[in-house]
Design a protein around this motif. Sequence first.
Motif, PDB file in Angstrom:
ATOM      1  N   UNK A   4      59.027  42.552  36.855  1.00  0.00           N
ATOM      2  CA  UNK A   4      58.067  42.973  35.823  1.00  0.00           C
ATOM      3  C   UNK A   4      57.406  41.751  35.193  1.00  0.00           C
ATOM      4  N   UNK A   5      58.178  40.692  34.961  1.00  0.00           N
ATOM      5  CA  UNK A   5      57.620  39.468  34.402  1.00  0.00           C
ATOM      6  C   UNK A   5      56.644  38.793  35.349  1.00  0.00           C
ATOM      7  N   UNK A   6      56.956  38.781  36.639  1.00  0.00           N
ATOM      8  CA  UNK A   6      56.063  38.194  37.622  1.00  0.00           C
ATOM      9  C   UNK A   6      54.760  38.981  37.737  1.00  0.00           C
ATOM     10  N   UNK A   7      54.862  40.312  37.688  1.00  0.00           N
ATOM     11  CA  UNK A   7      53.650  41.137  37.734  1.00  0.00           C
ATOM     12  C   UNK A   7      52.767  40.880  36.520  1.00  0.00           C
ATOM     13  N   UNK A   8      53.366  40.746  35.347  1.00  0.00           N
ATOM     14  CA  UNK A   8      52.616  40.464  34.114  1.00  0.00           C
ATOM     15  C   UNK A   8      51.960  39.086  34.199  1.00  0.00           C
ATOM     16  N   UNK A   9      52.678  38.108  34.743  1.00  0.00           N
ATOM     17  CA  UNK A   9      52.140  36.765  34.895  1.00  0.00           C
ATOM     18  C   UNK A   9      50.952  36.759  35.847  1.00  0.00           C
ATOM     19  N   UNK A  45      48.939  39.249  36.461  1.00  0.00           N
ATOM     20  CA  UNK A  45      47.831  39.910  35.774  1.00  0.00           C
ATOM     21  C   UNK A  45      47.136  38.938  34.810  1.00  0.00           C
ATOM     22  N   UNK A  46      47.914  38.158  34.077  1.00  0.00           N
ATOM     23  CA  UNK A  46      47.332  37.177  33.155  1.00  0.00           C
ATOM     24  C   UNK A  46      46.586  36.085  33.922  1.00  0.00           C
ATOM     25  N   UNK A  47      47.109  35.680  35.066  1.00  0.00           N
ATOM     26  CA  UNK A  47      46.448  34.667  35.888  1.00  0.00           C
ATOM     27  C   UNK A  47      45.089  35.156  36.360  1.00  0.00           C
ATOM     28  N   UNK A  48      45.029  36.397  36.838  1.00  0.00           N
ATOM     29  CA  UNK A  48      43.761  36.965  37.306  1.00  0.00           C
ATOM     30  C   UNK A  48      42.763  37.040  36.158  1.00  0.00           C
ATOM     31  N   UNK A  49      43.216  37.490  34.992  1.00  0.00           N
ATOM     32  CA  UNK A  49      42.327  37.559  33.833  1.00  0.00           C
ATOM     33  C   UNK A  49      41.800  36.170  33.470  1.00  0.00           C
ATOM     34  N   UNK A  50      42.669  35.162  33.502  1.00  0.00           N
ATOM     35  CA  UNK A  50      42.266  33.807  33.172  1.00  0.00           C
ATOM     36  C   UNK A  50      41.260  33.266  34.182  1.00  0.00           C
ATOM     37  N   UNK A  51      41.504  33.494  35.461  1.00  0.00           N
ATOM     38  CA  UNK A  51      40.593  33.012  36.504  1.00  0.00           C
ATOM     39  C   UNK A  51      39.233  33.687  36.391  1.00  0.00           C
ATOM     40  N   UNK A  52      39.206  34.963  36.033  1.00  0.00           N
ATOM     41  CA  UNK A  52      37.917  35.647  35.838  1.00  0.00           C
ATOM     42  C   UNK A  52      37.193  35.098  34.614  1.00  0.00           C
ATOM     43  N   UNK A  53      37.938  34.838  33.562  1.00  0.00           N
ATOM     44  CA  UNK A  53      37.348  34.299  32.332  1.00  0.00           C
ATOM     45  C   UNK A  53      36.733  32.925  32.580  1.00  0.00           C
ATOM     46  N   UNK A 108      43.253  43.204  39.944  1.00  0.00           N
ATOM     47  CA  UNK A 108      43.763  42.961  38.591  1.00  0.00           C
ATOM     48  C   UNK A 108      45.271  43.152  38.477  1.00  0.00           C
ATOM     49  N   UNK A 109      45.832  44.027  39.280  1.00  0.00           N
ATOM     50  CA  UNK A 109      47.284  44.193  39.262  1.00  0.00           C
ATOM     51  C   UNK A 109      47.760  44.584  40.661  1.00  0.00           C
ATOM     52  N   UNK A 110      48.717  43.874  41.121  1.00  0.00           N
ATOM     53  CA  UNK A 110      49.302  44.141  42.429  1.00  0.00           C
ATOM     54  C   UNK A 110      50.789  44.335  42.226  1.00  0.00           C
ATOM     55  N   UNK A 111      51.275  45.560  42.365  1.00  0.00           N
ATOM     56  CA  UNK A 111      52.701  45.785  42.156  1.00  0.00           C
ATOM     57  C   UNK A 111      53.528  45.166  43.277  1.00  0.00           C
ATOM     58  N   UNK A 112      54.684  44.684  42.911  1.00  0.00           N
ATOM     59  CA  UNK A 112      55.611  44.130  43.885  1.00  0.00           C
ATOM     60  C   UNK A 112      56.246  45.294  44.631  1.00  0.00           C
ATOM     61  N   UNK A 113      56.186  45.259  45.940  1.00  0.00           N
ATOM     62  CA  UNK A 113      56.731  46.345  46.757  1.00  0.00           C
ATOM     63  C   UNK A 113      58.011  45.849  47.426  1.00  0.00           C
ATOM     64  N   UNK A 114      59.071  46.614  47.256  1.00  0.00           N
ATOM     65  CA  UNK A 114      60.345  46.223  47.856  1.00  0.00           C
ATOM     66  C   UNK A 114      60.600  47.041  49.105  1.00  0.00           C
ATOM     67  N   UNK A 115      61.466  46.558  49.926  1.00  0.00           N
ATOM     68  CA  UNK A 115      61.880  47.271  51.138  1.00  0.00           C
ATOM     69  C   UNK A 115      63.205  47.966  50.887  1.00  0.00           C
ATOM     70  N   UNK A 116      63.226  48.862  49.938  1.00  0.00           N
ATOM     71  CA  UNK A 116      64.460  49.571  49.611  1.00  0.00           C
ATOM     72  C   UNK A 116      65.192  48.877  48.482  1.00  0.00           C
ATOM     73  N   UNK A 117      66.440  49.254  48.325  1.00  0.00           N
ATOM     74  CA  UNK A 117      67.261  48.683  47.247  1.00  0.00           C
ATOM     75  C   UNK A 117      67.690  47.269  47.573  1.00  0.00           C
TER      76      UNK A 117
END
Length: 66
Positions: A16-21, A23-31, A54-63
């Motif tokens: 969740x922290x990596x996804x938020x980071x 998203x902030x990176x993309x916003x900063x690069x667009x700005x 703007x947001x790319x969810x991390x996809x896992x291969x199962x548990x």
Amino acid sequence: MDNKAELIEKRKKIIAGLEKTYQKLVEFKRYKKTPLIIARNGEIVEIAPEELKPNTPYITNGDMKV
């Protein structure tokens, strides 16, 4: 909570922290209107901020295997 459950919870928080980071990176690069520089297949590539999702969810291969 057992060790496996604790690891799974920590992993979820890290993702969740990596996804938020990202998203902030993309916003900063667009700005700033600057490209994102990455390595793709051993080559350095510039990606225009308009091409970034703007947001790319991390996809896992199962548990998580513990």
